[in-house]
Design a protein around this motif. Structure first.
Motif, PDB file in Angstrom:
ATOM      1  N   SER A 150       0.556  -1.160  -0.113  1.00 56.15           N
ATOM      2  CA  SER A 150      -0.030   0.195   0.361  1.00 56.15           C
ATOM      3  C   SER A 150       0.479   1.140  -0.030  1.00 56.15           C
ATOM      4  O   SER A 150       1.807   1.650   0.455  1.00 56.15           O
ATOM      5  CB  SER A 150      -0.669   0.410   0.999  1.00 56.15           C
ATOM      6  N   ARG A 151       0.462   2.336  -0.721  1.00 51.85           N
ATOM      7  CA  ARG A 151       1.209   3.372  -0.495  1.00 51.85           C
ATOM      8  C   ARG A 151       1.431   4.110   1.405  1.00 51.85           C
ATOM      9  O   ARG A 151       2.589   4.216   1.557  1.00 51.85           O
ATOM     10  CB  ARG A 151       0.353   4.790  -1.154  1.00 51.85           C
ATOM     11  N   THR A 152       0.714   3.304   2.580  1.00 53.99           N
ATOM     12  CA  THR A 152       1.149   3.791   3.212  1.00 53.99           C
ATOM     13  C   THR A 152       2.107   3.427   3.810  1.00 53.99           C
ATOM     14  O   THR A 152       3.091   3.688   4.418  1.00 53.99           O
ATOM     15  CB  THR A 152       0.034   3.267   4.453  1.00 53.99           C
ATOM     16  N   VAL A 153       2.500   2.231   3.491  1.00 56.41           N
ATOM     17  CA  VAL A 153       4.081   1.414   3.971  1.00 56.41           C
ATOM     18  C   VAL A 153       4.910   2.034   3.091  1.00 56.41           C
ATOM     19  O   VAL A 153       5.934   2.275   3.433  1.00 56.41           O
ATOM     20  CB  VAL A 153       3.358  -0.227   3.399  1.00 56.41           C
ATOM     21  N   MET A 154       4.733   2.242   1.663  1.00 57.29           N
ATOM     22  CA  MET A 154       5.893   2.490   1.403  1.00 57.29           C
ATOM     23  C   MET A 154       5.674   4.076   1.536  1.00 57.29           C
ATOM     24  O   MET A 154       7.099   4.283   1.588  1.00 57.29           O
ATOM     25  CB  MET A 154       5.031   2.633  -0.462  1.00 57.29           C
ATOM     26  N   ARG A 155       5.166   4.671   2.099  1.00 59.07           N
ATOM     27  CA  ARG A 155       5.139   6.446   2.456  1.00 59.07           C
ATOM     28  C   ARG A 155       5.901   5.707   3.981  1.00 59.07           C
ATOM     29  O   ARG A 155       6.348   6.938   3.847  1.00 59.07           O
ATOM     30  CB  ARG A 155       4.421   7.091   2.686  1.00 59.07           C
ATOM     31  N   GLU A 156       6.014   4.772   4.816  1.00 59.90           N
ATOM     32  CA  GLU A 156       6.691   4.573   5.826  1.00 59.90           C
ATOM     33  C   GLU A 156       7.794   4.632   6.153  1.00 59.90           C
ATOM     34  O   GLU A 156       8.759   5.151   6.463  1.00 59.90           O
ATOM     35  CB  GLU A 156       5.914   3.923   6.989  1.00 59.90           C
ATOM     36  N   ALA A 157       8.268   3.184   4.770  1.00 62.23           N
ATOM     37  CA  ALA A 157       8.983   2.849   4.797  1.00 62.23           C
ATOM     38  C   ALA A 157      10.679   4.674   4.489  1.00 62.23           C
ATOM     39  O   ALA A 157      11.618   4.475   4.791  1.00 62.23           O
ATOM     40  CB  ALA A 157       9.539   1.766   3.313  1.00 62.23           C
ATOM     41  N   LEU A 158      10.291   5.011   3.205  1.00 62.07           N
ATOM     42  CA  LEU A 158      10.198   6.402   2.561  1.00 62.07           C
ATOM     43  C   LEU A 158      10.918   7.206   3.322  1.00 62.07           C
ATOM     44  O   LEU A 158      11.729   7.642   4.036  1.00 62.07           O
ATOM     45  CB  LEU A 158       9.529   6.924   1.281  1.00 62.07           C
ATOM     46  N   SER A 159       9.777   7.550   4.853  1.00 62.81           N
ATOM     47  CA  SER A 159       9.504   8.281   5.772  1.00 62.81           C
ATOM     48  C   SER A 159      11.532   7.597   6.500  1.00 62.81           C
ATOM     49  O   SER A 159      11.545   8.670   7.085  1.00 62.81           O
ATOM     50  CB  SER A 159       8.613   8.260   6.725  1.00 62.81           C
ATOM     51  N   MET A 160      11.208   6.379   6.636  1.00 64.82           N
ATOM     52  CA  MET A 160      12.430   5.893   7.797  1.00 64.82           C
ATOM     53  C   MET A 160      13.476   6.623   7.260  1.00 64.82           C
ATOM     54  O   MET A 160      14.947   6.373   7.432  1.00 64.82           O
ATOM     55  CB  MET A 160      12.367   4.693   7.915  1.00 64.82           C
TER      56      MET A 160
END
Length: 239
Positions: A44-54
């Motif tokens: 999901s975009r939510t998972v991808m967004r969190e990975a990128l934020s990390m």
């Protein structure tokens, strides 16, 4: 709770995949848009967004208006983070990086060895000797060899009693992995490495700080010579 753990696991998996793509130069200078990456990783975009934020928090990425998510130079990565250290050492070493790795070891390990000789408790000295005995009983390529090598160096850092040196253990382990790729392939090098480690351990047992520091520096100098000869890298100045 179960869903939260699943999401964290997905984020970690995506982070690892992104880093692999970065160090293998899959993306170039700029990552694809988030929606494209989400489809590529099937998350999901939510998972991808969190990975990128990390990765952003680790100074590995930079978001620029009208440009997108730019991959920052590896020299900017937050190396104090153990995960970042492990990721950085995945990349093919360049001359500057190898020089910096050797210089870092020269700054930290000889002094840590000296302080271990001066400060280590009897239990810490015994744990260093145990780690050395396990290391010398193995050969490069044997199961447990890498872990034994890293454990020996880590225990010396811990025995230094310096909390900042102890925090550098992840970088030292990464530096060892970079050196191991070169040194362990050389004929006759293993015995010299074992003997030089023995000098360090013997000095720590005798509480001879000066000899422990000199022996540790000799070990790193030997490794540096082999690495620089292989990669034609700049030879750092010994401390």
């Amino acid at each position: 709770m179960e869903q939260a753990n699943k999401d964290r696991s997905l984020v970690s998996k995506v982070m690892d995949g992104l880093v692999t793509g970065i160090v293998e130069d899959k993306y170039g200078a700029v990552l694809p848009p988030q929606d494209v990456l989400s489809k590529d990783f099937d998350v999901s975009r939510t998972v991808m967004r969190e990975a990128l934020s990390m990765l952003l928090a680790r100074h590995m990425l930079d978001v620029r208006p009208k440009i997108g998510t730019r991959i920052r130079p590896m020299r900017d990565w937050r190396m104090i983070d153990e995960e970042v250290v492990n990721w950085r050492f995945r990349a093919k070493p360049d001359q500057t990086f190898l020089r910096d790795v050797i210089e870092f070891r020269m700054l930290i390990e000889p002094r840590a060895s000296a302080q271990a000789a001066a400060r280590a408790t009897p239990a810490e000295v015994a744990s260093i000797r145990d780690a050395y005995n396990a290391f010398r009983a193995l050969r490069p390529g044997d199961a447990g060899y890498v872990e034994a090598d890293e454990l020996l160096h880590t225990r010396i850092l811990v025995a230094s009693g310096n909390q900042f040196f102890q925090q550098m253990a992840a970088i030292i382990r990464g530096a060892l992995s970079a050196a191991r790729e070169v040194v362990d392939q050389k004929e006759g090098v293993w015995q010299t490495t074992v003997d030089t480690h023995a000098r360090v351990v013997d000095a720590i047992e005798r509480h001879d700080a000066k000899e422990a520091e000199a022996a540790s520096r000799a070990l790193i100098d030997f490794t540096a010579d082999e690495i620089c000869r292989m990669f034609e890298a700049e030879r750092p100045m010994s401390g």
